[in-house]
Design a protein around this motif. Sequence first.
Motif, short mmCIF file in Angstrom:
data_model
loop_
_atom_site.label_atom_id
_atom_site.label_comp_id
_atom_site.label_asym_id
_atom_site.label_seq_id
_atom_site.Cartn_x
_atom_site.Cartn_y
_atom_site.Cartn_z
N MET A 1 14.50 82.17 70.22
CA MET A 1 14.58 83.39 69.85
C MET A 1 15.74 84.49 70.25
N GLY B 1 9.29 79.01 72.18
CA GLY B 1 7.97 79.23 72.18
C GLY B 1 6.98 77.99 72.22
N THR B 2 6.15 77.95 71.46
CA THR B 2 5.09 76.84 71.54
C THR B 2 5.55 75.65 71.31
N GLY B 3 6.83 75.31 70.73
CA GLY B 3 7.34 74.10 70.53
C GLY B 3 6.67 73.22 69.26
N SER B 4 5.87 73.80 68.55
CA SER B 4 5.11 72.86 67.46
C SER B 4 6.23 72.32 66.62
N LEU B 5 7.41 73.06 66.34
CA LEU B 5 8.49 72.49 65.46
C LEU B 5 9.16 71.28 66.07
N ALA C 1 14.64 75.20 67.22
CA ALA C 1 13.33 75.28 66.48
C ALA C 1 12.56 76.45 67.31
N GLY C 2 12.76 77.50 66.64
CA GLY C 2 11.91 78.71 67.43
C GLY C 2 12.62 79.13 68.64
N LYS D 1 4.27 77.37 58.92
CA LYS D 1 4.99 76.39 59.92
C LYS D 1 4.50 74.96 59.48
N GLU E 1 6.92 74.35 57.32
CA GLU E 1 8.50 74.41 58.07
C GLU E 1 8.67 73.03 58.81
N THR F 1 15.70 77.17 61.83
CA THR F 1 14.71 76.88 60.92
C THR F 1 14.22 78.43 61.04
N HIS F 2 13.65 79.21 60.05
CA HIS F 2 13.22 80.55 59.78
C HIS F 2 12.04 80.61 58.96
N PRO F 3 11.09 81.24 59.35
CA PRO F 3 9.89 81.31 58.43
C PRO F 3 9.84 82.26 57.19
N HIS G 1 1.77 82.82 59.22
CA HIS G 1 2.67 82.25 59.91
C HIS G 1 2.23 80.48 60.23
C1 GRF Z 1 8.87 79.15 63.83
O1 GRF Z 1 8.13 79.49 62.67
C2 GRF Z 1 10.09 79.54 63.67
O2 GRF Z 1 10.77 79.56 62.59
C3 GRF Z 1 9.92 81.08 64.27
O3 GRF Z 1 9.01 80.89 65.39
C4 GRF Z 1 8.41 79.84 65.04
C5 GRF Z 1 8.49 78.93 66.29
O4 GRF Z 1 7.02 78.08 66.40
N1 GRF Z 1 11.22 81.43 65.11
P1 GRF Z 1 7.09 76.97 67.63
O5 GRF Z 1 7.59 77.72 68.93
O6 GRF Z 1 8.07 75.87 66.97
O7 GRF Z 1 5.41 76.75 67.56
#
Ligand code: GRF
Length: 188
Positions: free
Chosen positions: A85, A9-13, A82-83, A166, A169, A103-105, A162
């Motif tokens: 899917m 995803g956006t990779g914020s984690l 980290a996100g 995050k 998270e 990691t899971h929200p 979310h």
């Molecule tokens: C996180 O909440 C992760 O747990 C979930 O999707 C989000 C990913 O966020 N699977 P990001 O891509 O790291 O912004």
Amino acid sequence: ARVVVLLSGTGSLCAALLDAGRPSFTVVAVGADREAPGLAGPRERGLPTFVLRLGDHPDRAAWDAALADAVAAHEPDWVVCAGFMKLLGPAVLARFGGRLVNTHPALLPAFPGAHAVRDALAAGVTTTGATVHLVDAGLDTGPVLAQTPVPVLPGDDEARLHDRIKTVERALLVDTITTLTSSRSGTP
Ligand code: GRF
């Protein structure tokens, strides 16, 4: 210690791990199952990244094997989803089982799967949260390493809840990976 991050995803984690810049670990590569926006951050920092598209492989098993090889090339001590899917298959689990973190929200075992935040809202719970766990062959079912509760507030929609999750998270993931990488003798 070396950490490979998998994201979709956006990779914020992933960015939070990079920003933490703990001397005890370096994110050496980022793999995604598609050209994820989250790859921009690691690339800007000069980190190696790779993309393994399901469509580029004859079947799921071939993709899983290719992912295991691509990750192994970086000799990680830990692999962090980290996100990411996609469910990790037998080749990855066999190679890195016990060193795979997700990691899971939500507060697992509550609300597993790809729509945890939406499901928590729909269930009308007043508290949800974030979970960091070891990955096993199930969907969000491995042993829990750390959890933090997050309140659901009146008027929350999926995006706002979310975002609140995050924020927590990110801290939970950085703390957990820092603990894991500092406790292992691991690669200096
Ligand atoms: C996180 O909440 C992760 O747990 C979930 O999707 C989000 C990913 O966020 N699977 P990001 O891509 O790291 O912004």
